[in-house]
Write a protein that holds these residues in place. Structure first.
Motif, PDB file in Angstrom:
ATOM      1  N   PHE A 131       0.693  -1.282   0.067  1.00 44.73           N
ATOM      2  CA  PHE A 131       0.026   0.035  -0.061  1.00 44.73           C
ATOM      3  C   PHE A 131       0.831   1.179   0.069  1.00 44.73           C
ATOM      4  CE2 PHE A 131      -3.631  -2.533   1.562  1.00 44.73           C
ATOM      5  CZ  PHE A 131      -4.700  -2.372   0.860  1.00 44.73           C
ATOM      6  N   GLY A 132       1.941   1.020   0.819  1.00 50.70           N
ATOM      7  CA  GLY A 132       2.638   2.433   0.900  1.00 50.70           C
ATOM      8  C   GLY A 132       3.343   2.554  -0.501  1.00 50.70           C
ATOM      9  N   ASN A 133       3.787   1.528  -1.204  1.00 54.67           N
ATOM     10  CA  ASN A 133       4.561   1.885  -2.551  1.00 54.67           C
ATOM     11  C   ASN A 133       3.482   2.370  -3.663  1.00 54.67           C
ATOM     12  OD1 ASN A 133       7.056   0.947  -1.513  1.00 54.67           O
ATOM     13  ND2 ASN A 133       7.157  -0.885  -2.597  1.00 54.67           N
ATOM     14  N   MET A 134       2.236   2.043  -3.268  1.00 53.43           N
ATOM     15  CA  MET A 134       1.245   2.599  -4.404  1.00 53.43           C
ATOM     16  C   MET A 134       1.027   4.133  -3.985  1.00 53.43           C
ATOM     17  SD  MET A 134      -1.986  -0.623  -4.090  1.00 53.43           S
ATOM     18  CE  MET A 134      -2.999   0.538  -5.066  1.00 53.43           C
ATOM     19  N   MET A 135       1.505   4.641  -3.088  1.00 49.25           N
ATOM     20  CA  MET A 135       1.130   5.783  -2.526  1.00 49.25           C
ATOM     21  C   MET A 135      -0.151   6.046  -2.018  1.00 49.25           C
ATOM     22  SD  MET A 135       4.356   7.012  -3.100  1.00 49.25           S
ATOM     23  CE  MET A 135       4.231   8.766  -2.917  1.00 49.25           C
ATOM     24  N   ALA A 136      -0.903   5.075  -1.350  1.00 54.88           N
ATOM     25  CA  ALA A 136      -2.199   5.072  -1.221  1.00 54.88           C
ATOM     26  C   ALA A 136      -2.101   5.469   0.433  1.00 54.88           C
ATOM     27  CB  ALA A 136      -2.768   3.898  -1.202  1.00 54.88           C
ATOM     28  N   MET A 137      -1.105   5.256   1.368  1.00 55.25           N
ATOM     29  CA  MET A 137      -1.240   5.508   2.541  1.00 55.25           C
ATOM     30  C   MET A 137      -0.624   6.797   3.049  1.00 55.25           C
ATOM     31  SD  MET A 137      -0.515   1.482   3.889  1.00 55.25           S
ATOM     32  CE  MET A 137      -0.560   1.997   5.502  1.00 55.25           C
ATOM     33  N   SER A 138      -0.882   7.270   4.211  1.00 54.98           N
ATOM     34  CA  SER A 138      -0.123   8.549   4.658  1.00 54.98           C
ATOM     35  C   SER A 138       1.183   8.136   5.264  1.00 54.98           C
ATOM     36  CB  SER A 138      -1.057   9.132   5.820  1.00 54.98           C
ATOM     37  OG  SER A 138      -0.337  10.180   6.687  1.00 54.98           O
ATOM     38  N   LYS A 139       2.143   8.959   4.705  1.00 50.10           N
ATOM     39  CA  LYS A 139       3.501   8.717   5.520  1.00 50.10           C
ATOM     40  C   LYS A 139       3.742   9.844   6.531  1.00 50.10           C
ATOM     41  CE  LYS A 139       5.265   6.709   1.274  1.00 50.10           C
ATOM     42  NZ  LYS A 139       4.030   6.574   0.431  1.00 50.10           N
ATOM     43  N   ASN A 140       2.807  10.210   7.053  1.00 49.77           N
ATOM     44  CA  ASN A 140       2.859  11.264   8.512  1.00 49.77           C
ATOM     45  C   ASN A 140       3.532  10.530   9.608  1.00 49.77           C
ATOM     46  OD1 ASN A 140       2.960  13.639   9.806  1.00 49.77           O
ATOM     47  ND2 ASN A 140       0.839  14.177   9.509  1.00 49.77           N
ATOM     48  N   ASN A 141       4.600  10.023   9.542  1.00 42.27           N
ATOM     49  CA  ASN A 141       5.138   9.131  10.552  1.00 42.27           C
ATOM     50  C   ASN A 141       5.341   9.760  11.979  1.00 42.27           C
ATOM     51  OD1 ASN A 141       5.030   6.472   9.004  1.00 42.27           O
ATOM     52  ND2 ASN A 141       6.907   7.468   7.916  1.00 42.27           N
ATOM     53  N   ASP A 142       5.781  10.924  11.757  1.00 44.17           N
ATOM     54  CA  ASP A 142       5.766  11.922  13.032  1.00 44.17           C
ATOM     55  C   ASP A 142       4.656  12.259  13.867  1.00 44.17           C
ATOM     56  OD1 ASP A 142       8.649  11.675  12.269  1.00 44.17           O
ATOM     57  OD2 ASP A 142       8.599  13.684  11.021  1.00 44.17           O
ATOM     58  N   ASP A 143       3.561  12.217  13.233  1.00 47.79           N
ATOM     59  CA  ASP A 143       2.289  12.618  13.976  1.00 47.79           C
ATOM     60  C   ASP A 143       1.180  11.525  13.826  1.00 47.79           C
ATOM     61  OD1 ASP A 143       0.147  13.879  15.233  1.00 47.79           O
ATOM     62  OD2 ASP A 143      -0.179  15.369  13.430  1.00 47.79           O
ATOM     63  N   PRO A 144       1.400  10.360  14.446  1.00 47.02           N
ATOM     64  CA  PRO A 144       0.466   9.292  13.939  1.00 47.02           C
ATOM     65  C   PRO A 144      -0.875   9.583  14.358  1.00 47.02           C
ATOM     66  CG  PRO A 144       2.354   8.562  15.268  1.00 47.02           C
ATOM     67  CD  PRO A 144       2.576   9.877  15.371  1.00 47.02           C
ATOM     68  N   GLN A 145      -1.398  10.462  15.564  1.00 48.39           N
ATOM     69  CA  GLN A 145      -2.659  10.599  15.914  1.00 48.39           C
ATOM     70  C   GLN A 145      -3.326  11.659  14.783  1.00 48.39           C
ATOM     71  OE1 GLN A 145      -3.182  11.270  19.900  1.00 48.39           O
ATOM     72  NE2 GLN A 145      -2.745   9.123  20.331  1.00 48.39           N
ATOM     73  N   GLY A 146      -2.396  12.454  14.204  1.00 54.54           N
ATOM     74  CA  GLY A 146      -3.010  13.475  13.235  1.00 54.54           C
ATOM     75  C   GLY A 146      -2.744  12.932  11.851  1.00 54.54           C
ATOM     76  N   ALA A 147      -2.244  11.730  11.356  1.00 55.70           N
ATOM     77  CA  ALA A 147      -2.103  11.189  10.080  1.00 55.70           C
ATOM     78  C   ALA A 147      -3.412  11.111   9.323  1.00 55.70           C
ATOM     79  CB  ALA A 147      -1.200  10.147  10.086  1.00 55.70           C
ATOM     80  N   SER A 148      -4.446  10.456   9.934  1.00 51.81           N
ATOM     81  CA  SER A 148      -5.757  10.141   9.313  1.00 51.81           C
ATOM     82  C   SER A 148      -6.463  11.380   9.244  1.00 51.81           C
ATOM     83  CB  SER A 148      -6.301   9.270   9.554  1.00 51.81           C
ATOM     84  OG  SER A 148      -7.720   8.852   9.041  1.00 51.81           O
ATOM     85  N   ARG A 149      -6.760  12.326   8.002  1.00 57.55           N
ATOM     86  CA  ARG A 149      -7.042  13.555   8.156  1.00 57.55           C
ATOM     87  C   ARG A 149      -8.190  13.803   6.857  1.00 57.55           C
ATOM     88  NH1 ARG A 149      -1.488  16.736   7.409  1.00 57.55           N
ATOM     89  NH2 ARG A 149      -0.503  14.989   6.369  1.00 57.55           N
ATOM     90  N   PRO A 150      -9.106  13.115   6.761  1.00 58.79           N
ATOM     91  CA  PRO A 150     -10.226  13.364   5.758  1.00 58.79           C
ATOM     92  C   PRO A 150     -10.673  14.658   5.505  1.00 58.79           C
ATOM     93  CG  PRO A 150     -10.732  11.520   6.999  1.00 58.79           C
ATOM     94  CD  PRO A 150      -9.805  11.950   7.830  1.00 58.79           C
ATOM     95  N   TYR A 151     -10.629  15.141   4.307  1.00 57.77           N
ATOM     96  CA  TYR A 151     -11.182  16.575   4.123  1.00 57.77           C
ATOM     97  C   TYR A 151     -10.075  17.570   4.215  1.00 57.77           C
ATOM     98  CZ  TYR A 151     -15.681  13.835   4.195  1.00 57.77           C
ATOM     99  OH  TYR A 151     -16.503  13.128   3.799  1.00 57.77           O
ATOM    100  N   ASP A 152      -9.130  17.271   4.879  1.00 56.52           N
ATOM    101  CA  ASP A 152      -8.186  18.523   4.980  1.00 56.52           C
ATOM    102  C   ASP A 152      -7.152  18.679   3.652  1.00 56.52           C
ATOM    103  OD1 ASP A 152      -6.604  19.869   7.480  1.00 56.52           O
ATOM    104  OD2 ASP A 152      -5.217  19.308   6.060  1.00 56.52           O
ATOM    105  N   VAL A 153      -6.833  19.727   3.534  1.00 54.39           N
ATOM    106  CA  VAL A 153      -6.075  20.298   2.274  1.00 54.39           C
ATOM    107  C   VAL A 153      -4.838  19.548   2.234  1.00 54.39           C
ATOM    108  CG1 VAL A 153      -6.942  22.276   1.959  1.00 54.39           C
ATOM    109  CG2 VAL A 153      -5.100  22.254   3.291  1.00 54.39           C
ATOM    110  N   ALA A 154      -4.278  19.094   3.291  1.00 54.43           N
ATOM    111  CA  ALA A 154      -2.950  18.283   3.311  1.00 54.43           C
ATOM    112  C   ALA A 154      -2.893  16.967   3.387  1.00 54.43           C
ATOM    113  CB  ALA A 154      -1.997  18.933   4.553  1.00 54.43           C
ATOM    114  N   ARG A 155      -4.258  16.228   3.407  1.00 55.29           N
ATOM    115  CA  ARG A 155      -4.465  14.855   3.678  1.00 55.29           C
ATOM    116  C   ARG A 155      -3.613  14.112   2.354  1.00 55.29           C
ATOM    117  NH1 ARG A 155      -8.602  17.037   0.881  1.00 55.29           N
ATOM    118  NH2 ARG A 155      -9.591  15.914  -0.943  1.00 55.29           N
TER     119      ARG A 155
END
Length: 426
Positions: free
Chosen positions: A212-236
């Protein structure tokens, strides 16, 4: 009412998720806006581009005896935990038709439909490692019944004693919702009086994470796990993988009334379609989703004015989140202005084939308690989202306390599978 048009109701709920080991704690976490996403600390995660995921809050071995757990893939363990809770919550005890059963359901009129998008992938990959490293004789004899995609459903069927039919829809991330839709039809068409239905998934493993990571489908926001899933945010920047299971007990209204069961909500029906656009990319204008929504309206007595809440699929991907909202606007027009839209994957992560089950539990409880969970981590709302929907952000929102209200649960999967479920208060 004819046997081909029976009213279907929800009488039991169960879950094990990144927010809690049961439905009550999961719901409490959703309403509170709690994130279940954490950093992956296993050795194998160090070399991964994605090093975050949402593991279940309560490990199965804290609930299931070790000898039983050893014969079950993790996905089946989750399903059994959620199904047992839902079964008991519905007021049933023991296996239908056996001596210790409460006798309230005929096993020949009882079904099970539990979906998984990927199935026993951890068993398959782990046992292949055993084969390579330790040889043929060390491979578990339980491997095949553990890795089968129908293993969770089969084991739930055995748990409750279902004989009307045990089924396993597999349609990627729409699987759990499709299972519930199939169960509704089993009851509506007279094949069963009671069906245990939902979804499960356990795919937090080096290979799926890497793929999934190599598909570029998953968030790579490793430094902020709890903030990584962010539907509708411009930076998702993609979804966060979760694991767990959500299961509901569906029942004909007549059967539930005859045994004096508590009813959470009516299961109004489903709408299904396919994009036929791309194996992984959603159709950008949401045409397939709109077709599923219209199919739901055409095949049920649902009044758009009743709908006050949508548990959106909203995985936190740039294209998918907005396509769904465009479809809602296209089908419902100005009626969509009064939909309180929640993206609970911002808290649970994306449970893949288990998502539709868990999010149906959330939609039912939103109606029952008349409150919509928030979407967390939306710091800068995407203008396209803002233009098309009323997103519940920051904190939970009260829903109307008077009259009958309805909620939708949307689920979409790779391959262009679209499933929309509708529930209504009673």
């Amino acid at each position: 009412m004819s046997p081909t048009n029976r009213t279907v109701v929800v009488t039991g709920i169960g879950a094990t998720t990144p927010l809690g080991g049961d439905a009550a704690s999961t719901w409490e976490g959703l309403v509170a806006g709690k994130s279940g996403v954490k950093a992956l600390t296993e050795e194998w995660a160090a070399d991964q581009a994605v090093r975050i995921a949402a593991r279940v809050a309560v490990e199965p071995l804290e609930v299931i005896p070790r000898p039983q757990a050893r014969k079950l893939d993790r996905s089946a363990q989750f399903a059994l935990i959620a199904a047992k809770e839902a079964w008991q919550d519905a007021g049933f005890s023991g296996k239908a038709g056996e001596a210790d059963s409460d006798g309230k359901v005929d096993p020949d009129r009882l079904g099970a439909v539990i979906a998984s998008g990927i199935g026993g992938v951890t068993t398959l990959l782990d046992q292949y490692d055993v084969l390579k490293e330790k040889g043929v004789r060390r491979v578990s004899p339980h491997t095949v019944p553990m890795l089968m995609p129908n293993s969770p459903s089969a084991n739930v069927g055995l748990l409750v004693g279902a004989r009307a039919g045990v089924h396993t829809p597999v349609s990627a991330c729409a699987s759990g919702a499709e299972a519930i839709g199939y169960a509704i039809e089993m009851i509506r068409t007279g094949r069963a009086d009671v069906v245990v239905a939902g979804g499960t998934e356990a795919a937090i493993h080096p290979l799926p994470i890497a793929a999934f990571g190599n598909m570029m489908a998953m968030s790579k926001n490793n430094d902020d796990p709890q903030g990584a899933s962010r539907p509708y945010d411009v930076a998702r920047d993609g979804f966060v993988m979760g694991e767990g299971s959500g299961v509901i007990v569906l029942e004909s209204a007549e059967h539930a009334a005859n045994r004096g069961a508590r009813v959470y909500a009516e299961a109004v029906g489903q709408g299904i379609s396919a994009d036929s656009h791309d194996i992984v990319q959603p159709e950008p204008e949401g045409r397939g989703i709109a077709h599923a929504l219209q199919n739901l309206l055409d095949s049920t007595d649902l009044n758009p004015a009743e709908i006050v809440h949508v548990n959106a699929h909203a995985t936190s991907t740039p294209a998918g989140d907005v396509a769904e909202l465009k479809a809602l606007r296209k089908v419902f027009g100005d009626d969509a202005d009064h939909f309180a839209v929640s993206a609970t994957k911002s808290m649970t992560g994306h449970l893949l084939g288990g998502a539709g089950g868990v999010e149906s539990v959330a939609a039912v409880l939103a109606l029952y308690h008349r409150i919509a969970p928030p979407t967390i981590n939306v710091e800068h709302l995407d203008p396209e989202a803002e233009a098309n929907a009323d997103i519940v952000r920051g904190e939970a929102r009260k829903l109307p306390v008077e009259g009958r209200i309805a909620a939708l649960n949307d689920s979409f999967g790779f391959g262009g599978h679209n499933v929309v479920l509708a529930f209504r208060s009673v």
